[in-house]
Design a protein around this motif. Structure first.
Motif, PDB file in Angstrom:
ATOM      1  N   TYR A  65      21.532  34.206  47.412  1.00 12.33           N
ATOM      2  CA  TYR A  65      22.059  33.133  48.583  1.00 12.33           C
ATOM      3  C   TYR A  65      23.594  33.230  48.305  1.00 12.33           C
ATOM      4  O   TYR A  65      24.095  33.185  47.166  1.00 12.33           O
ATOM      5  N   LEU A  66      24.268  32.981  49.352  1.00 11.44           N
ATOM      6  CA  LEU A  66      25.841  32.980  49.425  1.00 11.44           C
ATOM      7  C   LEU A  66      26.246  31.675  49.740  1.00 11.44           C
ATOM      8  O   LEU A  66      25.693  30.875  51.067  1.00 11.44           O
ATOM      9  N   ILE A  67      27.245  31.127  49.134  1.00  9.62           N
ATOM     10  CA  ILE A  67      27.771  29.646  49.445  1.00  9.62           C
ATOM     11  C   ILE A  67      29.299  30.079  50.090  1.00  9.62           C
ATOM     12  O   ILE A  67      30.018  30.524  49.279  1.00  9.62           O
ATOM     13  N   LYS A  68      29.213  29.928  51.429  1.00  4.79           N
ATOM     14  CA  LYS A  68      30.464  30.383  52.017  1.00  4.79           C
ATOM     15  C   LYS A  68      31.115  29.260  52.447  1.00  4.79           C
ATOM     16  O   LYS A  68      30.772  28.420  53.324  1.00  4.79           O
ATOM     17  N   MET A  69      32.595  29.240  52.085  1.00  5.92           N
ATOM     18  CA  MET A  69      33.303  27.846  52.656  1.00  5.92           C
ATOM     19  C   MET A  69      34.912  28.407  53.108  1.00  5.92           C
ATOM     20  O   MET A  69      35.261  29.278  52.683  1.00  5.92           O
ATOM     21  N   GLU A  70      34.966  27.923  54.510  1.00  7.79           N
ATOM     22  CA  GLU A  70      36.282  28.370  55.060  1.00  7.79           C
ATOM     23  C   GLU A  70      36.967  27.098  55.940  1.00  7.79           C
ATOM     24  O   GLU A  70      36.279  26.010  55.864  1.00  7.79           O
ATOM     25  N   GLY A  71      37.873  27.094  55.906  1.00  4.23           N
ATOM     26  CA  GLY A  71      38.761  25.929  56.398  1.00  4.23           C
ATOM     27  C   GLY A  71      40.227  26.184  56.501  1.00  4.23           C
ATOM     28  O   GLY A  71      40.996  27.229  55.942  1.00  4.23           O
ATOM     29  N   LEU A  72      41.193  24.831  56.614  1.00  2.00           N
ATOM     30  CA  LEU A  72      42.546  25.050  56.544  1.00  2.00           C
ATOM     31  C   LEU A  72      43.228  23.793  55.439  1.00  2.00           C
ATOM     32  O   LEU A  72      42.532  22.810  55.514  1.00  2.00           O
ATOM     33  N   THR A  73      44.221  23.966  55.103  1.00  2.00           N
ATOM     34  CA  THR A  73      44.791  23.062  54.336  1.00  2.00           C
ATOM     35  C   THR A  73      45.618  22.300  55.251  1.00  2.00           C
ATOM     36  O   THR A  73      45.910  22.597  56.250  1.00  2.00           O
ATOM     37  N   ASN A  74      46.039  21.372  54.831  1.00  2.00           N
ATOM     38  CA  ASN A  74      46.735  20.437  55.774  1.00  2.00           C
ATOM     39  C   ASN A  74      48.036  20.958  56.154  1.00  2.00           C
ATOM     40  O   ASN A  74      48.851  20.560  57.364  1.00  2.00           O
ATOM     41  N   ASP A  75      48.719  21.969  55.471  1.00  5.15           N
ATOM     42  CA  ASP A  75      49.668  22.764  55.842  1.00  5.15           C
ATOM     43  C   ASP A  75      49.460  23.920  56.684  1.00  5.15           C
ATOM     44  O   ASP A  75      50.645  24.661  57.188  1.00  5.15           O
ATOM     45  N   GLY A  76      48.531  24.036  57.212  1.00  2.30           N
ATOM     46  CA  GLY A  76      48.009  25.333  57.933  1.00  2.30           C
ATOM     47  C   GLY A  76      47.742  26.676  57.542  1.00  2.30           C
ATOM     48  O   GLY A  76      47.786  27.430  57.945  1.00  2.30           O
ATOM     49  N   ILE A  77      47.545  26.549  55.891  1.00  2.00           N
ATOM     50  CA  ILE A  77      47.167  27.848  55.381  1.00  2.00           C
ATOM     51  C   ILE A  77      45.399  28.064  55.342  1.00  2.00           C
ATOM     52  O   ILE A  77      44.600  27.132  55.013  1.00  2.00           O
ATOM     53  N   PRO A  78      44.936  29.245  56.011  1.00  2.00           N
ATOM     54  CA  PRO A  78      43.740  29.295  56.112  1.00  2.00           C
ATOM     55  C   PRO A  78      43.009  29.844  54.764  1.00  2.00           C
ATOM     56  O   PRO A  78      43.648  30.898  54.133  1.00  2.00           O
ATOM     57  N   VAL A  79      41.770  29.417  54.460  1.00  2.00           N
ATOM     58  CA  VAL A  79      41.363  29.812  53.196  1.00  2.00           C
ATOM     59  C   VAL A  79      39.771  30.063  53.490  1.00  2.00           C
ATOM     60  O   VAL A  79      39.156  29.445  54.268  1.00  2.00           O
ATOM     61  N   SER A  80      39.215  31.063  52.740  1.00  3.85           N
ATOM     62  CA  SER A  80      38.058  31.675  52.816  1.00  3.85           C
ATOM     63  C   SER A  80      37.416  32.025  51.437  1.00  3.85           C
ATOM     64  O   SER A  80      38.334  32.892  50.918  1.00  3.85           O
ATOM     65  N   HIS A  81      36.353  31.542  50.931  1.00  5.52           N
ATOM     66  CA  HIS A  81      35.922  31.996  49.563  1.00  5.52           C
ATOM     67  C   HIS A  81      34.292  32.085  49.694  1.00  5.52           C
ATOM     68  O   HIS A  81      33.641  31.068  50.366  1.00  5.52           O
ATOM     69  N   THR A  82      33.670  32.866  49.012  1.00  7.00           N
ATOM     70  CA  THR A  82      32.313  33.008  48.934  1.00  7.00           C
ATOM     71  C   THR A  82      31.917  33.189  47.256  1.00  7.00           C
ATOM     72  O   THR A  82      32.378  33.835  46.699  1.00  7.00           O
ATOM     73  N   VAL A  83      30.846  32.463  46.999  1.00  5.28           N
ATOM     74  CA  VAL A  83      30.173  32.692  45.715  1.00  5.28           C
ATOM     75  C   VAL A  83      28.798  32.933  45.789  1.00  5.28           C
ATOM     76  O   VAL A  83      28.062  32.510  46.864  1.00  5.28           O
ATOM     77  N   GLU A  84      28.002  33.567  44.872  1.00  4.94           N
ATOM     78  CA  GLU A  84      26.640  34.210  45.059  1.00  4.94           C
ATOM     79  C   GLU A  84      25.849  32.981  43.899  1.00  4.94           C
ATOM     80  O   GLU A  84      26.305  33.070  42.871  1.00  4.94           O
TER      81      GLU A  84
END
Length: 841
Positions: A815-834
C-alpha cells in the motif's frame, strides 16, 4: 607572461559582460512600456490555477471518486484572493459532461466526491477543475486528469466465472489508435526560436508517435548533399538536444536509424541575419548569453527575465556594434518554476525567447511521514507522525490531503503531482504523461531532459505582442465568483426580446429567509449574491416595472454553468496514459461489490431475476417515436434534447447547440454564429451549415432567432452529409419543433413572478473509516477496500500533535501512503511512503 596578457585582456572584457541581474536599466520609452505591461499583468491580471487530487487513478462502476481541489493564485501559489468557487466536471468518453460539482474554497482547497453510477459506460473519462475567471484567457490552461472507469457486471454467485465480469477490456477505436501510433514524428526547436547562418546553437528534439507518445530513437542530421553533419538521439519521453551550426546556402534534414524509421524530416530553415539566445546551467549559476550578426549589434536591446510574471532580470545592452552579451543569474535568489527569458530590440520588439526551469533547493519544503511500523497485519492499526519543515529544518504550516491505497490503484510512480503541475505544466501546458519524473531526483540526466523539455515548449500564459498592444486591463467576460449568484434579465412578458427596466427582488427559502431587492439597469440586467448554501433552495423572483405605464414582466435567467467551454478531447493534451489495472485490483473491487450486496441492503439491494413486459416510456423515447414516424434524416453525428439541459427553456437554440462537443457558438442572441467541426467546406473554412426545420430547408437566420423553448430536439450532422447534396457540404443542423405535441406538463407562467430551484454547493459525505479496536456487528462484513484511508483536510501546525491513525482491511499486499498539499507560503509538496499488509502477521 607576455603571451598571457592578450588572453587576460579578452577575459576581462568577457567578464565585464557577466554582470549581475540587478544592474540599473537605462529605460527608453519602449522599455518602460514593456516593464509597465508586465507589472500590470502581475498586479491586475494575475491568473488562477487549480489542481485536483483523487484518492486513486482507477475506478469501477458504483465506486466513489474522492477528490480535493486546490485553488491558488497563479504567481505566488497562495490561496487565491479572486475566486472562491471551483467547478469540477467529469467528462465522458464522448466529450459530454456526465457529472458536475460546484465547490466553495474556504482557503486554498475544497473537498468533493462523485459517486459513479452502476450503469456508467466503460471508458476513459476526464476530470477537470476550473474557475469561471480562468475562462477569460483565450486558451485557458485547465487542470485535467484522465481516469479509466471499468464496468463490472454482477452475477448471482459470489465470484464471476470469467474475467469479462471483472472489467471489460474491449475499447472503441482501437484500430484507429493503432494506425496513428504507427506514425513517427520528429520535430526540432532552435534555442531562442531561430537558426541563423554561421552561428552555432542548440536544437531541442521531440520524437513522438501519431498519438503524442514519446519515442526513444537515434538518427542523424544531414545537409542537402546527403553528408552527415551530426548524430542525435532522443531518450525518455522522446526528448533530446543537439548542437548545430548551419552554413550559408545549406539546407538540412534528419533521418532516423533503423528500418522502421525510414522517413526524412526537414529542419527549420535558417535565416541570414538574426539573434541567438542561449541559457546554460553552470551549476553555481545560470549563464544567459545573447548574440547577433546584424551590423548595428545589440545596442539598446533589452534582456528580460520573469518567473510567472514577476521580473528578476531587466538589462539594457550598451555600446554600439556590440554583438555579444552575457549575464550570470544566481538561482538561490529565485523561486522555483518556469522562467521566460526574452530579448527585445531597442524598438521594443521581442525577437528571441527561451524557457528555462529554475531549480532552487532552498525554496523547497520537506514532508516526513513516519509510520510506527513498515509491516502490518489485516485489520491492524496504523499510526503516522507528520512533520513539515523548510530546507533549514524550521517547522512550517500548510494544508494537505492524504490517500492510502493499494499500489495497483495508481498508474505510475512518476504520474503528475501538485509540484509538477503548479511549477511546470500549469504554465506551459500539459507536457508529458509522467511529469513527476522531473521532480524525483537531482541526476544530471534528469536535468538535461528537463532542459530539452523547455526547449520544445513555449510560454502559455500570455503572448508578448498581445500584451504590449493592450492599452488598459482586459475587460472580463467572467468576473471572479465569490459565491452563488442569481442573475439574468427582466423582459416583456409577451416579447422576450424587449428588455424591461424594473425593480427586482429575490427571496431564498432556506433555514433563514433571505431577501434582496435592487433596480435593474436599462437593459433589464439584475444580479443577486454572493450566497453560500448547500444542496438546493426554492427561490422566488419578483419584478415591478419602473415606467409610469404598467407593463407585464418576464424573467430570463443566466445559465448556472459556464457556456461554450471547450470539450475535453482524448489525446488533445498529453495527460495520463490509460493503463489497465491488474486482475487483483478488479477482483477485489468485485468482491467489495458482493459484500455490499450481502451486508448493506439499505445501500444496494440485489433483486431476483424478473421479466419486464412493459414499462413507461421516457420523454426522450416518446420524442424519438413520434418524430421517426414523421421525418427521415441521415444518421446524426450528435443530438441534443432541450429538456436534457439545465435551464434550457431560458436559452436560445444556439445555446443548446453549444453544449455539443466540437460545436462552437460565438456572439450574443440573436446574432450568434456557429462553427461545425471537420471538412474543408465547414465553417472553419468560411462556409455556413445548412438548416432544416421539421424536414424542410430553411436558413441560418431562422436558427439565429429561435429560442430553446420552441425546440424539441436538434440533430447536428457533419460526418456523412452526402445525402443532402450541395446544401449539406458544410454540415447540416436539423431542428425539430414541438409541432403542437406536448410530452410534459408546462407550468403556468404569471407576469412579474418566477419560482424555481437554485442549486447550491455540493454536500460531501464523510469517508468511512472502520475502527477495528471496537467490537461492532458491522465488522462482520469483509473489508476489500482499495482505498483504506482518505483525509482531504489535514492542517499541519508548527506546534501540536500532527498524528493520524487508521486500520488496514482484509486484502494483503503493498500500500502507498500519498500526501500532497501546500505550505501557507505557497510551496507545493508531495511525498509517498510504502507499507506492507501481510495476512500472516
Amino acid at each position: 607572461m607576455k603571451k598571457l596578457r592578450p588572453f587576460l585582456f579578452l577575459a576581462c572584457l568577457f567578464m565585464m559582460g557577466l554582470i549581475s541581474f540587478d544592474t540599473p536599466v537605462q529605460e527608453s520609452v519602449q522599455i518602460k512600456n514593456i516593464l509597465g505591461k508586465l507589472l500590470l499583468y502581475s498586479k491586475n491580471e494575475r491568473p488562477e490555477k487549480t489542481y485536483l487530487l483523487t484518492d486513486k487513478d482507477f475506478y469501477t462502476n458504483g465506486e466513489t471518486i474522492w477528490f480535493k481541489t486546490y485553488l491558488v493564485d497563479g504567481i505566488d501559489h497562495k490561496a487565491s484572493n479572486k475566486s472562491k468557487v471551483v467547478h469540477v466536471e467529469l467528462v465522458g468518453p464522448d466529450g459530454q459532461v456526465v457529472e458536475r460539482r460546484k465547490q466553495f474554497a474556504m482557503g486554498p482547497g475544497a473537498e468533493g466526491e462523485i459517486r459513479l453510477d452502476q450503469e456508467l459506460e466503460q471508458g476513459e473519462y476526464t476530470l477537470r477543475a476550473y474557475t469561471k475567471y480562468m475562462l477569460n484567457e483565450d486558451e485557458p490552461i485547465l487542470f485535467e486528469k484522465n481516469i479509466h472507469i471499468w464496468m463490472q457486471s454482477m452475477t448471482t454467485s459470489d465470484f464471476p466465472e470469467n474475467s469479462q465480469n471483472l472489467g471489460n477490456s474491449k475499447e472503441n477505436g482501437e484500430g484507429d489508435a493503432s494506425e496513428q501510433a504507427s506514425r513517427t514524428i520528429v520535430r526540432f526547436f532552435p534555442e531562442g526560436g531561430q537558426l541563423v547562418y554561421g552561428m552555432a546553437t542548440k536544437l531541442g528534439i521531440e520524437v513522438t508517435d501519431g498519438l503524442g507518445n514519446g519515442l526513444a530513437a537515434r538518427g542523424s542530421i544531414l545537409d542537402g548533399e546527403g553528408n552527415i553533419v551530426t548524430d542525435f538521439n532522443s531518450g525518455e519521453f522522446g526528448l533530446g538536444m543537439v548542437n548545430l551550426k548551419p552554413l550559408p546556402g545549406k539546407t538540412y534534414y534528419a533521418r532516423l536509424n533503423g528500418e522502421s524509421y525510414n522517413n526524412e524530416f526537414e529542419l527549420p530553415k535558417a535565416i541570414n541575419e538574426g539573434y541567438l539566445l542561449n541559457v546554460t546551467d553552470r551549476g553555481e549559476y545560470i549563464l544567459v548569453q545573447v548574440a547577433t550578426n546584424l551590423s548595428d549589434g545589440l545596442q539598446g536591446a533589452l534582456l528580460l527575465g520573469h518567473l510567472r510574471g514577476e521580473v528578476f532580470l531587466k538589462q539594457v545592452v550598451n555600446g554600439y556594434g556590440t554583438k555579444e552579451h552575457a549575464v550570470k543569474i544566481y538561482p538561490e535568489q529565485l523561486k522555483e518554476g518556469v522562467a521566460q527569458f526574452t530579448l527585445f530590440t531597442a524598438k521594443g520588439e521581442p525577437v528571441s525567447e527561451r524557457l528555462f526551469f529554475v531549480e532552487n533547493p532552498d525554496q523547497r519544503a520537506s514532508l516526513s511521514m513516519d509510520t510506527d511500523r513498515k509491516s502490518y497485519g489485516t485489520r491492524d492499526r496504523i499510526q503516522i507522525d507528520l512533520a513539515l519543515a523548510d530546507s533549514e529544518g524550521n517547522s512550517l504550516e500548510g494544508e494537505f490531503s492524504m490517500s492510502v491505497v493499494s499500489d495497483n490503484s495508481l498508474t505510475s510512480e512518476y504520474s503528475r503531482d501538485i509540484r509538477s503541475w503548479l511549477l511546470l505544466d500549469s504554465d506551459v501546458g500539459a507536457t508529458v504523461p509522467d511529469a513527476g519524473y522531473f521532480f524525483k531526483d537531482a541526476s544530471q540526466d534528469r536535468k538535461q531532459l528537463l532542459d530539452a523539455l523547455m526547449l520544445t515548449h513555449g510560454w502559455r500564459r500570455f503572448e508578448w505582442q498581445e500584451l504590449l498592444r493592450q492599452k488598459t486591463s482586459k475587460k472580463l467576460r467572467f468576473p471572479p465568483e465569490k459565491g452563488i449568484t442569481i442573475s439574468g434579465r427582466t423582459v416583456s412578458f409577451h416579447d422576450n426580446e424587449k428588455p424591461r427596466q424594473s425593480v427586482a427582488s429575490l427571496t431564498l427559502m432556506g433555514e433563514d429567509l433571505i431577501y434582496e431587492k435592487d433596480s435593474t439597469d436599462i437593459d433589464g440586467r439584475f444580479s443577486f449574491g454572493n450566497f453560500y448554501f448547500q444542496d438546493s433552495l426554492d427561490a422566488i423572483l419578483q419584478a415591478e416595472s419602473i415606467s409610469k405605464k404598467p407593463r407585464s414582466i418576464d424573467f430570463i435567467l443566466d445559465s448556472t454553468h459556464p457556456m461554450n467551454l471547450p470539450a475535453a478531447r482524448k489525446n488533445s493534451t498529453k495527460i495520463s496514459k490509460v493503463v489497465k489495472p491488474d486482475n487483483d485490483y478488479l477482483l477485489n473491487a468485485y468482491k467489495k461489490k458482493v459484500a455490499d450486496f450481502k451486508y448493506d441492503p439499505k445501500e444496494v439491494t440485489q433483486l431476483d431475476e424478473v421479466v419486464v413486459t412493459e414499462k413507461k416510456k421516457t420523454r426522450k423515447e416518446l420524442i424519438n417515436e413520434a418524430y421517426n414516424t414523421m421525418f427521415s434524416s441521415s444518421p446524426f453525428s450528435r443530438r441534443v434534447y432541450r429538456d436534457s439541459i439545465f435551464g434550457g427553456v431560458s436559452l436560445s437554440a444556439m445555446d443548446l447547440l453549444a453544449r455539443i462537443s466540437g460545436v462552437w457558438v460565438t456572439g450574443t442572441y440573436p446574432f450568434q454564429q456557429i462553427k461545425l467541426p471537420g471538412g474543408p467546406k465547414s465553417m472553419n473554412a468560411g462556409s455556413i451549415p445548412g438548416v432544416m426545420v421539421d424536414g424542410v430547408w430553411s436558413d441560418i437566420t431562422y436558427l439565429q432567432g429561435l429560442r430553446a423553448i420552441e425546440v424539441s430536439f436538434m440533430d447536428v450532422n457533419w460526418a456523412d452529409t452526402t445525402i443532402f447534396g450541395s446544401q449539406g457540404g458544410a454540415g447540416v443542423i436539423s431542428i425539430y419543433t414541438e409541432k403542437g405535441l406536448t410530452f410534459d406538463e408546462i407550468p403556468e407562467k404569471y407576469p412579474g413572478i418566477k419560482d424555481f430551484k437554485i442549486p447550491g454547493f455540493n454536500k460531501v459525505r464523510e469517508f468511512y473509516t472502520p475502527n477495528y479496536s471496537l467490537d461492532k456487528k458491522e465488522h462482520e462484513k469483509p473489508d476489500y477496500r482499495s482505498t483504506l484511508f482518505w483525509e482531504p483536510n489535514i492542517m499541519l501546525k508548527k506546534e501540536g500533535d500532527n498524528k493520524l491513525e487508521f486500520f488496514t482491511g482484509d486484502n494483503p499486499g503493498r500500500y502507498l501512503i500519498k500526501m500532497e498539499g501546500l505550505t501557507n507560503d505557497g510551496i507545493p509538496v508531495s511525498h509517498t511512503v510504502e507499507i506492507e499488509v501481510d495476512s500472516s502477521n
